[in-house]
Design a protein around this motif. Structure first.
Motif, short mmCIF file in Angstrom:
data_model
loop_
_atom_site.label_atom_id
_atom_site.label_comp_id
_atom_site.label_asym_id
_atom_site.label_seq_id
_atom_site.Cartn_x
_atom_site.Cartn_y
_atom_site.Cartn_z
N SER A 127 -6.54 10.16 2.73
CA SER A 127 -7.51 9.09 2.88
C SER A 127 -8.92 9.60 2.54
O SER A 127 -9.29 10.72 2.87
CB SER A 127 -7.49 8.58 4.32
OG SER A 127 -8.52 7.64 4.50
N SER B 189 -0.30 -7.21 4.36
CA SER B 189 0.03 -6.23 3.32
C SER B 189 1.52 -6.14 3.08
O SER B 189 2.01 -5.13 2.60
CB SER B 189 -0.48 -4.84 3.71
OG SER B 189 -1.81 -4.89 4.07
N ALA B 251 -5.04 3.55 4.44
CA ALA B 251 -5.90 2.36 4.44
C ALA B 251 -6.96 2.47 5.54
O ALA B 251 -6.69 2.99 6.62
CB ALA B 251 -5.07 1.11 4.64
#
Lengths: 310, 318
Positions: A127, B189, B251
């Motif tokens: 990330s 999603s 995410a």
């Protein structure tokens, strides 16, 4: 067996239609429903929201007020300018780096090629939050910050980096620091895409160039770069879109600050919508972003249609 | 050996639309050489030693720069608190300690965050595998009025940045009572364009005879899909699964918006919160980043080919 003439009318047609097509519809139904509910309806909804002003549990139609407010808002204008500066520099550097790295990797033996592609791709699988957190630590203003230590070896610094809003070369030191942390992140996706494209360039072209005495640089300049043009356009576009949507890096490293020195459009959308709860203004910002991104995407589809011929 | 045939499959390497060689079913293409999977075969001629050395002299330092943030993350996570702010900075942690990790596990619900991330990533992965391949199958094999329109709509949704739909999606999720709930992260999603695209591409390349044979034997439409087509599509399913999982795990923006209860956060959101809660404790922050990053690095090392292949077919941006 009992097909009476009456059934072969409309009812029969419906039945035939169902038996022939129902499977297809059933298989696409879940994802079509998903796209409808979570993408297309919200898109229209967002458009409507951008003409409304939100109070507590109420909303009123205000026409173009949100858009007018945005255009007149110096903070939003700065966010837009910051986003463009960030995008132009990161995309330009990323594209060049990706092309050069892929070209250098290409002639290596398979084992080395796999090794470098993996090494370059590795940071891209985590990330952006974690990488940005490290960069914030590297770029911290204290003398024990790594970047400042390196500068001190050359007798320079200390520099505030991400905490310095003072203007420098058309932007702020803080924005340049965020850009620096981005361009030092290897454009892994670009490297992989360029590698795939390089594999499609016929080796004979290079051999022909060599018999005419072309050196490595000439081959790169006159064969590789021109033949990679379509993929360059594609890479540039996906990176431009990614850069326009920069968020994590800003959220973690600077929080848009100091002041609004590193505020970007998506950061502004998030702050306006979810910090201040101003759904209307956030939607108007989002819609402006949408127009920009959609324009870039249309260019992408156009460009992709004209493929390169060897 | 492989050079001759690989040239053929390498043609037409346009992004997004090209079926990757390694994803072709084995019936069509015999086991592909490793080099072809990662983007082509070695050119016919050998490099001179001097240009090889020059190449490595550029590529190796770049790799060092690229990987340095990880090194610095690990180093700082293992450095005692006082030593982290030493001048000059310690490049090699000779006094390595696990104190930061211990403190992290004691003071932040990091295992809970990891669990939440896992649940969300696994659910989204399953959703993508099932729904994307169902739609991909219909687009590859079925004929029905409106098929082209549907497909065009799905592809055109690529132009819509998620940020445009954030506010309405949040209102929607809130009205469904799913804000501050893992389902509120999962639901929006549960399918995606990339997976549908990839599955369609792959399934088009499968021979249709098996499906017809199964139908003759009386298999239902669902059985044909679930028992015949999906098992044959495993290479594509694997790529979709890995990309979905990693994407969902990493995410940030949407989970940040939907989740607010400290116990419900995902790792990226939780670790970002650490820098506010423990702003002066950099070792603890780096330990958190390490816990969030390591699982994906391990996944990458295990499934490297699928990653690189997925990118080639246009998996994602940045």
């Amino acid at each position: 067996m009992t097909a009476s003439p009456a059934v072969s009318g409309i009812a029969g047609r419906v039945r035939r239609f169902r038996s022939r097509y129902s499977a297809g519809y059933l298989f696409v139904a879940p994802s079509m429903l998903f796209f409808l509910v979570f993408i297309f309806v919200p898109l229209g909804w967002s458009f409507l929201l951008s003409f409304q002003e939100f109070g507590f549990r109420t909303s009123t139609w205000v026409g173009l007020d949100n858009y007018i407010a945005l255009v007149q808002d110096p903070i939003f204008r700065q966010s837009a300018v910051n986003t463009v500066i960030y995008s132009v520099f990161t995309v330009a550097v990323w594209v060049v780096i990706a092309m050069v790295l892929a070209t250098l990797i290409h002639p290596l033996p398979p084992r080395l090629r796999t090794f470098f592609r993996a090494a370059y791709y590795l940071p891209a699988v985590t990330s952006a939050v974690f990488i940005a957190l490290v960069w914030k630590w590297i770029l911290n203003a204290n003398p024990w910050g790594l970047a400042n230590h390196v500068l001190s070896l050359f007798g320079a610094g200390p520099v505030g980096f991400i905490s310095d809003p003072s203007p420098f070369a058309g932007a702020s030191v803080a924005l340049w620091s965020v850009i620096l942390s981005s361009v030092l992140t290897i454009p892994a996706v670009g490297v992989v895409l360029y590698s795939a494209a390089l594999a499609g360039i016929p080796q004979e072209l290079y051999e022909a160039a060599e018999t005419e005495g072309a050196g490595a640089l000439a081959k790169f300049r006159y064969i590789t770069v021109p033949l990679l043009k379509p993929i360059t356009l594609y890479v540039a576009i996906i990176y431009t879109i990614a850069a326009f949507e920069v968020f994590e890096r800003v959220y973690v490293m600077t929080g848009g600050g100091p002041g609004y020195a590193t505020n970007t459009i998506v950061y502004s959308i998030w702050r306006t919508g979810f910090r201040f709860g101003d759904y209307g203004l956030a939607s108007a910002q989002a819609f402006l972003l949408f127009v920009v991104i959609a324009t870039i995407s249309v260019l992408q589809f156009r460009a992709l249609r004209s493929d390169v011929q060897y | 050996m492989a050079e001759g045939t690989a040239g053929l499959e390498r043609r037409g390497a346009e992004p997004r639309v090209a079926a990757p060689s390694s994803l072709l079913p084995e019936v069509v293409a015999a086991p592909v050489p490793e080099a072809a999977i990662t983007g082509g075969t070695a050119p016919g001629r050998r490099q001179s030693r001097r240009s090889r050395l020059f190449t490595l002299a550029v590529l190796a330092p770049v790799a060092v720069v690229g990987l340095f943030p990880f090194y610095w993350m690990v180093t700082t996570a293992l450095t005692p608190r006082a030593a982290a702010i030493r001048v000059p900075p310690t490049l090699v942690p000779l006094d390595a300690t696990l104190d930061n990790l211990v403190a992290l596990f004691a003071q932040a619900p990091i295992l809970l965050w990891a669990f939440n991330s896992l649940v969300i990533a696994a659910a989204i992965m399953v959703g993508h595998v099932v729904f994307d391949s169902m739609a991909g199958y219909a687009f590859a094999r079925k004929r029905f009025p409106g098929k082209r329109l549907f497909f065009t709509l799905i592809v055109s949704s690529l132009m819509i940045p998620v940020h445009v739909t954030l506010v309405p999606r949040f209102i929607l999720v809130t009205n469904l009572g799913l804000d501050d709930h893992l389902l509120g992260v999962i639901a929006p999603s549960i399918a995606d364009v990339f997976g549908i695209f990839l599955m369609r591409q792959f399934m088009q390349s499968l021979p249709a005879e098996l499906e017809e044979a199964a139908r003759v034997d009386g298999a239902s439409e669902w059985q044909v899909f679930w028992r015949i087509v999906l098992p044959l599509s495993m290479p594509a399913v694997a790529t979709v699964a890995i990309f979905s999982f990693v994407g969902a795990w990493n995410a940030f923006l949407w989970p940040l918006i939907v989740l607010s209860d400290r116990a419900l956060l995902t790792l990226p959101v939780g670790v970002a919160l650490l820098q506010q809660e423990f702003s002066s404790n950099i070792g603890l922050q780096m330990a958190g980043a390490l816990v969030g990053a390591v699982p994906m690095i391990v996944l990458f090392l295990l499934f490297q080919r699928h990653f690189l292949e997925g990118v080639r077919v246009g998996a994602l941006k940045g």
